[in-house]
Design an enzyme around this catalytic site. Structure first.
Site, mmCIF file in Angstrom:
data_model
loop_
_atom_site.group_PDB
_atom_site.id
_atom_site.type_symbol
_atom_site.label_atom_id
_atom_site.label_comp_id
_atom_site.label_asym_id
_atom_site.label_seq_id
_atom_site.Cartn_x
_atom_site.Cartn_y
_atom_site.Cartn_z
ATOM 1 N N ASP A 39 -5.684 -7.521 47.649
ATOM 2 C CA ASP A 39 -6.169 -6.131 47.874
ATOM 3 C C ASP A 39 -7.741 -6.353 48.242
ATOM 4 O OD1 ASP A 39 -6.250 -3.398 47.974
ATOM 5 O OD2 ASP A 39 -6.340 -3.040 46.087
ATOM 6 N N HIS A 56 -8.532 -8.302 57.564
ATOM 7 C CA HIS A 56 -7.086 -8.555 57.460
ATOM 8 C C HIS A 56 -7.085 -10.075 57.997
ATOM 9 C CE1 HIS A 56 -5.424 -4.934 56.122
ATOM 10 N NE2 HIS A 56 -5.918 -4.220 57.414
ATOM 11 N N LEU A 150 6.498 -26.093 47.294
ATOM 12 C CA LEU A 150 6.321 -24.799 46.928
ATOM 13 C C LEU A 150 7.255 -23.494 47.495
ATOM 14 C CD1 LEU A 150 4.148 -22.765 45.707
ATOM 15 C CD2 LEU A 150 2.751 -22.902 47.861
#
Length: 258
Positions: A39, A56, A150
């Protein structure tokens, strides 16, 4: 990130370098699954008088750092809230930019994920995505399917309430058809109906930008998750930030209600 870069990277909250924070970590007690609510991209850009797209893009760079840090530590799963079901309410221009970023990321990072043992798993309703975006994400899922260092759960067009409703609907359909006895429904079976089927629940959930809520992310899965909230905007997240969050996690006592 190289060792020299890590050493010189200063943690803005505590004044310690990433290397100094790393030395304080208990590597035998790392969270197996970290979730992140990324956020603050737009506010980061606004603070610098930049267009939202720059926030972004900076957020993508921060995410690369987080993913690399988690993989290097040996964290086995990273779940990232990239685009919520509610984000469609943003301006068409911003939504278009975000979709372009997803498509570009899926293509640009595909080989690196393949080479570094990262497996991509997209969670959320992919049917609402543009065909080109969906195709690139699915190709990356397919080619990295056998990686195991991962697992990256990338939440795109994801909403936890809708995920739970869909799970309940699937169980109800099974009961109506006679394939399922309602008495047999338990937490394990319910969990198997979620997007995160087969994934362990998050040990640690990190949210940036000062907001203190889950915002419809992993509601079922976070019943006993430890939360780490920070006023830091997501693009400012770095290796030292992740170490500090893990150190905070390691100082807590997880009792699971006992």
């Amino acid at each position: 990130m190289s060792n020299s870069e890590s050493t010189n990277q200063i943690d803005s909250q505590g004044g310690l370098t990433a290397a100094e924070l790393y030395e304080r970590l208990d590597l035998s007690c790392l969270p197996a699954h970290i979730a992140v609510i990324m956020d603050g991209n737009r506010r980061w850009a606004r603070k610098r008088f930049l267009p939202a797209i720059m926030g972004h893009k900076a957020g993508v760079e921060a995410f690369r750092t987080v993913m690399e840090t988690c993989r290097n530590l040996g964290v086995k799963m990273l779940s990232a809230y990239a685009f919520s079901a509610e984000n469609w309410q943003r301006t068409p221009a911003e939504v278009s930019v975000l979709m372009q970023l997803f498509e570009h990321y899926a293509k640009a990072e595909r080989q690196k994920m393949l080479d570094t043992g990262v497996r991509l798993h997209v969670i959320g309703d992919k049917s609402a995505l543009a065909a080109s975006v969906r195709r690139e994400l699915e190709i990356s899922e397919q080619v990295t399917a056998h990686n195991h260092d991962l697992v990256l759960n990338l939440a795109v067009n994801y909403g936890s309430r809708e995920e739970i409703v869909q799970a309940a609907r699937r169980l109800a359909q099974g009961a109506v058809s006679g394939k399922l006895n309602p008495a047999d429904i338990d937490e394990k079976m319910f969990s198997s109906m979620l997007y995160t089927e087969g994934s362990p629940d998050p040990d640690l959930l990190i949210r940036t930008s000062g907001e203190l809520r889950l915002s419809n992310f992993l509601l079922w899965q976070s019943a006993y998750t430890e939360f780490y909230f920070s006023s830091c905007y997501w693009p400012d997240v770095d290796e030292a930030f992740i170490y500090r969050a893990i150190l905070e996690y390691q100082h807590r006592s997880r009792r699971y209600g006992t």
